[in-house]
Design a protein around this motif. Sequence first.
Motif, PDB file in Angstrom:
ATOM      1  N   THR A  71      30.727  26.372 -34.512  1.00 25.81           N
ATOM      2  CA  THR A  71      31.311  26.443 -35.685  1.00 25.81           C
ATOM      3  C   THR A  71      31.194  25.222 -36.396  1.00 25.81           C
ATOM      4  O   THR A  71      31.576  24.210 -36.213  1.00 25.81           O
ATOM      5  CB  THR A  71      32.824  26.920 -35.358  1.00 25.81           C
ATOM      6  N   LYS A  72      30.694  25.692 -38.189  1.00 28.47           N
ATOM      7  CA  LYS A  72      30.281  25.339 -38.521  1.00 28.47           C
ATOM      8  C   LYS A  72      31.335  25.399 -40.065  1.00 28.47           C
ATOM      9  O   LYS A  72      31.395  26.506 -40.421  1.00 28.47           O
ATOM     10  CB  LYS A  72      29.055  24.998 -39.813  1.00 28.47           C
ATOM     11  N   GLU A  73      32.347  23.927 -40.625  1.00 32.62           N
ATOM     12  CA  GLU A  73      33.305  24.300 -42.231  1.00 32.62           C
ATOM     13  C   GLU A  73      32.808  24.321 -43.435  1.00 32.62           C
ATOM     14  O   GLU A  73      32.364  22.281 -42.882  1.00 32.62           O
ATOM     15  CB  GLU A  73      34.456  24.392 -41.723  1.00 32.62           C
ATOM     16  N   ASP A  88      31.006  29.028 -41.309  1.00 27.31           N
ATOM     17  CA  ASP A  88      29.674  29.707 -39.935  1.00 27.31           C
ATOM     18  C   ASP A  88      29.765  29.239 -38.521  1.00 27.31           C
ATOM     19  O   ASP A  88      30.446  28.453 -37.945  1.00 27.31           O
ATOM     20  CB  ASP A  88      28.424  29.382 -40.667  1.00 27.31           C
ATOM     21  N   ARG A  89      29.779  30.455 -37.733  1.00 24.27           N
ATOM     22  CA  ARG A  89      29.655  30.051 -36.571  1.00 24.27           C
ATOM     23  C   ARG A  89      28.755  31.179 -36.052  1.00 24.27           C
ATOM     24  O   ARG A  89      27.377  31.722 -36.237  1.00 24.27           O
ATOM     25  CB  ARG A  89      30.805  31.472 -35.826  1.00 24.27           C
ATOM     26  N   THR A 122      29.482  34.370 -40.764  1.00 21.22           N
ATOM     27  CA  THR A 122      29.733  33.358 -42.789  1.00 21.22           C
ATOM     28  C   THR A 122      30.760  34.282 -43.005  1.00 21.22           C
ATOM     29  O   THR A 122      30.639  35.483 -43.746  1.00 21.22           O
ATOM     30  CB  THR A 122      28.732  33.831 -43.577  1.00 21.22           C
ATOM     31  N   TYR A 123      32.377  33.571 -43.481  1.00 18.68           N
ATOM     32  CA  TYR A 123      33.414  34.223 -43.925  1.00 18.68           C
ATOM     33  C   TYR A 123      33.213  32.852 -45.089  1.00 18.68           C
ATOM     34  O   TYR A 123      33.710  31.380 -45.107  1.00 18.68           O
ATOM     35  CB  TYR A 123      34.225  33.958 -43.418  1.00 18.68           C
ATOM     36  N   LYS A 124      33.303  33.234 -46.420  1.00 23.50           N
ATOM     37  CA  LYS A 124      33.797  32.103 -47.206  1.00 23.50           C
ATOM     38  C   LYS A 124      34.892  32.779 -47.854  1.00 23.50           C
ATOM     39  O   LYS A 124      35.333  33.949 -48.000  1.00 23.50           O
ATOM     40  CB  LYS A 124      32.881  32.584 -48.698  1.00 23.50           C
TER      41      LYS A 124
END
Length: 131
Positions: A71-73, A88-89, A122-124
């Motif tokens: 998991t990247k933030e 992003d996962r 991806t979630y923004k």
Amino acid sequence: VMEQTGDTMLKISGGRGDTIYQIDGVAHKTKVPTRGGEMELVVKAKWEGVKLVTSVVQGIMSAGELQETETKETRSIDKEGRLNYVFDRSMGGRAVPDMARGGGRGGDGGGDFEGMGGGAGTYKAIYTKKP
């Protein structure tokens, strides 16, 4: 809640407790409590210009197999003072569609998230603090 101590330590408090990051771009092992005991995580944090990038790698059971999930933030503040957030996962190197899509309330009830979509995994969002 995020708290930075000095130039090198970051604490992010959330639903599974506190995660401590060293802001040095190096992967560090840590443990967080779970219902059944503890889970080992590999965490990393670094500044990329004005963006704070954190990542967490953990093992998650999927279809009866232990899969490595990252998991990247990415967080930054825009010129209007709003928090820009990208999530992003990936699992096994492939993007995983995220369930948290669209708009929603900020966790403290003091602002709103404005969903901006994104590709699979991806979630923004933009978080605007309400006065």
